[in-house]
Enzyme design. Sequence first.
Site: not given
Ligand code: ADP
Ligand code: MG
Length: 400
Positions: A36, A197, A354, A377
């Site tokens: 950053r 999620k 992230g 975010g």
């Molecule tokens: P970002 O931070 O890029 O927006 P998220 O926080 O939504 O992404 O998701 C990342 C998380 O999703 C990771 O920790 C990963 O382990 C989890 N994940 C991915 N596939 C699965 C799965 N099949 N079951 C459980 N967790 C999962």
């Molecule tokens: Mg995340």
Amino acid sequence: MTFSTLDDADLVGKRALVRVDFNVPMHEGQVTDDTRLRAAVPTIERLRTGGAKVILLAHFDRPKGRWVEAMSLAPIAPALAKVLGHPVAFAPDCVGKDAAAAVDAMKAGDVLLLENVRFYPGEEANDQAFAQALAENGDLYVNDAFSAAHRAHASTEGLAHLLPAYAGEQMRLELSALDAALGRPQRPVMGIVGGSKVSTKLDLLRNLVTKLDKLAIGGGMANTFLYAQGHDVGASYCEKDMADTARDIIRLAGQNNCKLFLPLDIVVAEKIAPGAPARVRHLGALDDDERILDAGPETVERLCRAMANSKTLIWNGPLGVFEVPPFDKGTVTAAKYAADLVKAGKLVAVAGGGDTVAALHAAGVADALTFVSTAGGAFLEWMEGKELPGVAALSKQNKR
Ligand code: ADP
Ligand code: MG
């Protein structure tokens, strides 16, 4: 959206108040990742060479409007000086006498970092009097903190209404990359959304299906979609109460001619552990203790084919539990394929989030995509189609 950039600004001798994001990872008073700080260099250099006095405004951590010594920006000044190759002075306050004295002592081309704006409650409250107190030290305002633009705070939003306001170089770069991905993309435009999620990415999915030609769903959230369609998900992570919502999104995609790609095959294992015995399965019956932890090879291959037939890709969320090999394979394969298409000039690929950024680094392709946003975010809210107050305030139409 049109906004003024530093190309439009008269800089000579001006006091430029620049909002940057210096909320960097620190350990025992040392900056452990200076991404950053480096991101702010083009704007600072541009202002310095243009003859301005560069006065930096930033927040650090969450002091919640109180003076918290451990959240002082003081250690950032020497770290920034190193990155910049130029001295950076520090003022122990962002408003009032101490700030004014430090600003008065500046010459053209000098750089000054003011203390954490969040030490004052007026910052997060976007209080008019506090914004006015900040504005006392500037002739113009530059916002270079896209990653803080989803907050309507005094230093990210309020100031833009009090001084002539400009987008900094990093802000401009980020906005043009995002515009190329979702605003006015070359079509066909495809999305990949993964992660854990559905519930945290509902607005994002709802917005994307109205804008994209194709959308691939992966990660834990794909389990919820599979469950909603009546497939067995064994012991997988799955938000069963989101099944109706998943069906709504499938319907909405149909109405908007957005082709959805759900997994065809999956990688399953009993536990999430490095090197855990993993099996590829087609959709269908799973054992009670089997968990879906990654996209299967056929799914990834179809996804890559869809990318090859697209001109633009927007990606948020890993396709599997990428932190734990071998469940990183789907994400890594797709990321490398996207990077190859970008290198060949066949695809514009923009990614953010992230864990997504971490996954792209792990795959070794973070620098090979067209643009990777570290804005967190703000990036997600932009993908949700929301107006970011810090960006809106820079817009020429929104000038009060
Ligand atoms: P970002 O931070 O890029 O927006 P998220 O926080 O939504 O992404 O998701 C990342 C998380 O999703 C990771 O920790 C990963 O382990 C989890 N994940 C991915 N596939 C699965 C799965 N099949 N079951 C459980 N967790 C999962
Ligand atoms: Mg995340």
